[in-house]
Design a protein around this motif. Structure first.
Motif, PDB file in Angstrom:
ATOM      1  N   LEU A   1      15.054   4.526   1.392  1.00  0.00           N
ATOM      2  CA  LEU A   1      16.031   4.031   0.423  1.00  0.00           C
ATOM      3  C   LEU A   1      16.819   5.170  -0.215  1.00  0.00           C
ATOM      4  N   ASP A   2      16.144   6.286  -0.495  1.00  0.00           N
ATOM      5  CA  ASP A   2      16.844   7.456  -1.041  1.00  0.00           C
ATOM      6  C   ASP A   2      17.884   7.973  -0.046  1.00  0.00           C
ATOM      7  N   ALA A   3      17.515   8.017   1.239  1.00  0.00           N
ATOM      8  CA  ALA A   3      18.457   8.483   2.261  1.00  0.00           C
ATOM      9  C   ALA A   3      19.649   7.534   2.370  1.00  0.00           C
ATOM     10  N   MET A   4      19.396   6.233   2.276  1.00  0.00           N
ATOM     11  CA  MET A   4      20.493   5.254   2.335  1.00  0.00           C
ATOM     12  C   MET A   4      21.413   5.403   1.135  1.00  0.00           C
TER      13      MET A   4
ATOM     14  N   SER B   1       0.835  -1.200   0.000  1.00  0.00           N
ATOM     15  CA  SER B   1       0.000   0.000   0.000  1.00  0.00           C
ATOM     16  C   SER B   1       0.870   1.250   0.000  1.00  0.00           C
ATOM     17  N   GLU B   2       0.282   2.362  -0.444  1.00  0.00           N
ATOM     18  CA  GLU B   2       1.036   3.608  -0.529  1.00  0.00           C
ATOM     19  C   GLU B   2       1.536   4.063   0.836  1.00  0.00           C
ATOM     20  N   SER B   3       0.815   3.757   1.898  1.00  0.00           N
ATOM     21  CA  SER B   3       1.257   4.186   3.226  1.00  0.00           C
ATOM     22  C   SER B   3       2.573   3.518   3.634  1.00  0.00           C
ATOM     23  N   HIS B   4       2.894   2.382   3.026  1.00  0.00           N
ATOM     24  CA  HIS B   4       4.175   1.720   3.277  1.00  0.00           C
ATOM     25  C   HIS B   4       5.188   2.052   2.190  1.00  0.00           C
ATOM     26  N   PHE B   5       4.726   2.177   0.951  1.00  0.00           N
ATOM     27  CA  PHE B   5       5.611   2.318  -0.194  1.00  0.00           C
ATOM     28  C   PHE B   5       6.391   3.633  -0.178  1.00  0.00           C
ATOM     29  N   TRP B   6       5.716   4.772  -0.033  1.00  0.00           N
ATOM     30  CA  TRP B   6       6.408   6.055  -0.143  1.00  0.00           C
ATOM     31  C   TRP B   6       7.386   6.308   0.997  1.00  0.00           C
TER      32      TRP B   6
END
Length: 143
Positions: A62-65, A51-56
């Motif tokens: 992941l971007d921060a990592m 779901s979007e609440s988990h995906f975004w």
């Protein structure tokens, strides 16, 4: 020592002190934990990992990592070489030697990738290569 709920402790003067832990209190604590878990499961019902609440939020993490891996002034994958201590311990490893091994492995993996795809850059989808093209492409570079 624990004797079925009765605990004896040695005091500084060497005389054991008897105590009792009520198992009914422990049962109540366990029931509260189970009830809390049930409430969390109920609150998340219908909310799936896709779901979007988990995906975004995951994309943000992941971007921060990814940024963190590239942001070091020393380059990527350099923490192994900075690790020190532990000499004489059962699982000790020489950090300088380990860093050399990591760099050699990375360099070799680049060569394997280039042989597999006939291309040295990571943009294999952009240039139109498909999974079935692996190991069948002629090199697109001159030696």
């Amino acid at each position: 020592m624990d004797f079925g709920g009765v605990t004896c402790r040695s005091e500084t003067i060497g005389v054991p002190e008897a105590s009792f832990h009520d198992p009914n209190e422990i049962d109540a604590e366990l029931e509260a934990i189970v009830e809390g878990e049930r409430k969390v499961e109920e609150a998340l019902k219908g909310d799936t990992p896709a779901s979007e609440s988990h995906f975004w939020p995951l994309i943000g993490i992941l971007d921060a990592m990814t940024h963190s891996k590239s942001a070091s002034s020393r380059g990527r994958n350099t923490w192994q070489g900075r690790a020190v201590g532990g000499e004489g311990e059962p699982f000790y490893r020489d950090s300088a030697g380990f860093e050399t091994a990591i760099r050699m492995t990375i360099e070799h993996s680049w060569k394997v990738f280039a042989e597999k795809w006939g291309h040295r850059d990571c943009d294999i989808r952009v240039i139109g290569l498909m999974p079935e093209d692996a190991w069948r492409i002629e090199h697109d570079w001159k030696e």
